[in-house]
Design an enzyme around this catalytic site. Sequence first.
Site, PDB file in Angstrom:
ATOM      1  N   GLY A 139       0.961  -1.231   0.157  1.00 23.32           N
ATOM      2  CA  GLY A 139      -0.080  -0.253  -0.018  1.00 23.32           C
ATOM      3  C   GLY A 139       0.772   1.246   0.130  1.00 23.32           C
ATOM      4  O   GLY A 139       0.319   2.377   0.319  1.00 23.32           O
ATOM      5  N   ASN A 146       2.155   2.936  -2.447  1.00 28.84           N
ATOM      6  CA  ASN A 146       1.321   3.812  -3.573  1.00 28.84           C
ATOM      7  C   ASN A 146       0.099   4.282  -3.326  1.00 28.84           C
ATOM      8  O   ASN A 146      -0.160   5.540  -3.379  1.00 28.84           O
ATOM      9  CB  ASN A 146       1.176   3.148  -4.800  1.00 28.84           C
ATOM     10  CG  ASN A 146       2.562   3.012  -5.812  1.00 28.84           C
ATOM     11  OD1 ASN A 146       3.013   3.967  -6.154  1.00 28.84           O
ATOM     12  ND2 ASN A 146       3.017   1.809  -5.783  1.00 28.84           N
ATOM     13  N   ARG A 154     -13.737 -13.708 -11.691  1.00 26.73           N
ATOM     14  CA  ARG A 154     -13.252 -12.264 -11.731  1.00 26.73           C
ATOM     15  C   ARG A 154     -14.396 -11.451 -12.090  1.00 26.73           C
ATOM     16  O   ARG A 154     -14.352 -10.055 -11.577  1.00 26.73           O
ATOM     17  CB  ARG A 154     -12.255 -12.407 -12.890  1.00 26.73           C
ATOM     18  CG  ARG A 154     -11.264 -12.719 -12.762  1.00 26.73           C
ATOM     19  CD  ARG A 154      -9.935 -12.567 -13.969  1.00 26.73           C
ATOM     20  NE  ARG A 154      -8.790 -13.726 -13.925  1.00 26.73           N
ATOM     21  CZ  ARG A 154      -7.937 -13.412 -13.175  1.00 26.73           C
ATOM     22  NH1 ARG A 154      -7.680 -12.641 -12.186  1.00 26.73           N
ATOM     23  NH2 ARG A 154      -7.088 -14.432 -13.371  1.00 26.73           N
ATOM     24  N   MET A 162      -3.355  -6.671  -7.270  1.00 28.19           N
ATOM     25  CA  MET A 162      -2.736  -7.623  -7.920  1.00 28.19           C
ATOM     26  C   MET A 162      -3.577  -8.797  -8.498  1.00 28.19           C
ATOM     27  O   MET A 162      -3.516 -10.059  -8.412  1.00 28.19           O
ATOM     28  CB  MET A 162      -1.835  -8.620  -7.028  1.00 28.19           C
ATOM     29  CG  MET A 162      -0.717  -7.644  -6.303  1.00 28.19           C
ATOM     30  SD  MET A 162       0.436  -6.981  -7.736  1.00 28.19           S
ATOM     31  CE  MET A 162       1.597  -6.205  -6.845  1.00 28.19           C
ATOM     32  N   HIS A 165       2.375   0.500 -13.022  1.00 35.19           N
ATOM     33  CA  HIS A 165       3.203  -0.620 -13.413  1.00 35.19           C
ATOM     34  C   HIS A 165       4.755  -0.551 -13.306  1.00 35.19           C
ATOM     35  O   HIS A 165       5.109   0.640 -13.880  1.00 35.19           O
ATOM     36  CB  HIS A 165       2.789  -1.146 -14.712  1.00 35.19           C
ATOM     37  CG  HIS A 165       3.364  -2.294 -15.456  1.00 35.19           C
ATOM     38  ND1 HIS A 165       2.894  -3.482 -15.098  1.00 35.19           N
ATOM     39  CD2 HIS A 165       4.470  -2.591 -16.132  1.00 35.19           C
ATOM     40  CE1 HIS A 165       3.618  -4.464 -15.539  1.00 35.19           C
ATOM     41  NE2 HIS A 165       4.326  -4.020 -16.171  1.00 35.19           N
ATOM     42  N   VAL A 211      -4.037  -6.120 -21.357  1.00 36.71           N
ATOM     43  CA  VAL A 211      -3.259  -5.976 -19.981  1.00 36.71           C
ATOM     44  C   VAL A 211      -2.025  -5.017 -20.333  1.00 36.71           C
ATOM     45  O   VAL A 211      -1.171  -5.137 -21.078  1.00 36.71           O
ATOM     46  CB  VAL A 211      -2.826  -7.219 -19.440  1.00 36.71           C
ATOM     47  CG1 VAL A 211      -1.913  -7.298 -18.215  1.00 36.71           C
ATOM     48  CG2 VAL A 211      -4.223  -7.981 -19.173  1.00 36.71           C
ATOM     49  N   ASP A 212      -1.866  -3.942 -19.572  1.00 37.95           N
ATOM     50  CA  ASP A 212      -0.789  -2.976 -19.465  1.00 37.95           C
ATOM     51  C   ASP A 212      -0.527  -2.371 -20.792  1.00 37.95           C
ATOM     52  O   ASP A 212       0.840  -2.155 -21.473  1.00 37.95           O
ATOM     53  CB  ASP A 212       0.515  -3.803 -19.104  1.00 37.95           C
ATOM     54  CG  ASP A 212       0.215  -4.188 -17.668  1.00 37.95           C
ATOM     55  OD1 ASP A 212      -0.241  -3.619 -16.735  1.00 37.95           O
ATOM     56  OD2 ASP A 212       0.842  -5.277 -17.277  1.00 37.95           O
TER      57      ASP A 212
END
Length: 190
Positions: free
Chosen positions: A6, A8, A59, A84, A103, A138-139
């Site tokens: 935590g 960030n 999910r 995550m 990221h 993703v990303d």
Amino acid sequence: MASGNGSNFEALVEAGARQLLPAQVVSLVVNNPGCGASQRAERLGIGVTCLNHRSFASRDSLDGALVDHFQAIGVDLVVMAGWMRIVTSRLIRAYPERLVNIHPSLLPSFRGVDAIGQALAAGVRLSGCTAHLVSEEVDAGRILAQAAVPVVPGDNHATLARRIQAQEHRILPLAVGLAAERLGLLHSQP
Ligand code: GRF
């Protein structure tokens, strides 16, 4: 949204308190009960909601619960500050241009899991971090801010992670401010 330590999350709260970020963190969601992020939120007086992914069938159902929570409290922006779990279109489509992720690599290099391990294995001499909007790939969403750090001889996962994280704490609040500005969420004081 946070899953682990935590740091960030705390950097965002601090940036808001010091008015370096024209926004306030109003709620934290964690998926791991009692994680570091959750402890930080209690110390900082921010409400914590635990949505434990182990209690959800998919999910998609976890992301549905996230959307319900964010809509109930009326947030403008959502930040994945060390979340995550892979998120689904259920969350991404509910917050288009409003979902920010941090990221630990210079994207588009080293997407996905263990970006720091990937950078060390590749032997790059420059790494860093990227704050970006979340898209369905993703990303791969629009980059908002990046910072580069050197990889020095003798670096291991922990030393490189520490150097990258110091930069994450600087660029994540900047990126959230930029995202808010792009959306026209910032209003000048009367
Ligand atoms: C950060 O390094 C971030 O890049 C990654 O997860 C880590 C979270 O660290 N997505 P913390 O929980 O904010 O300390």
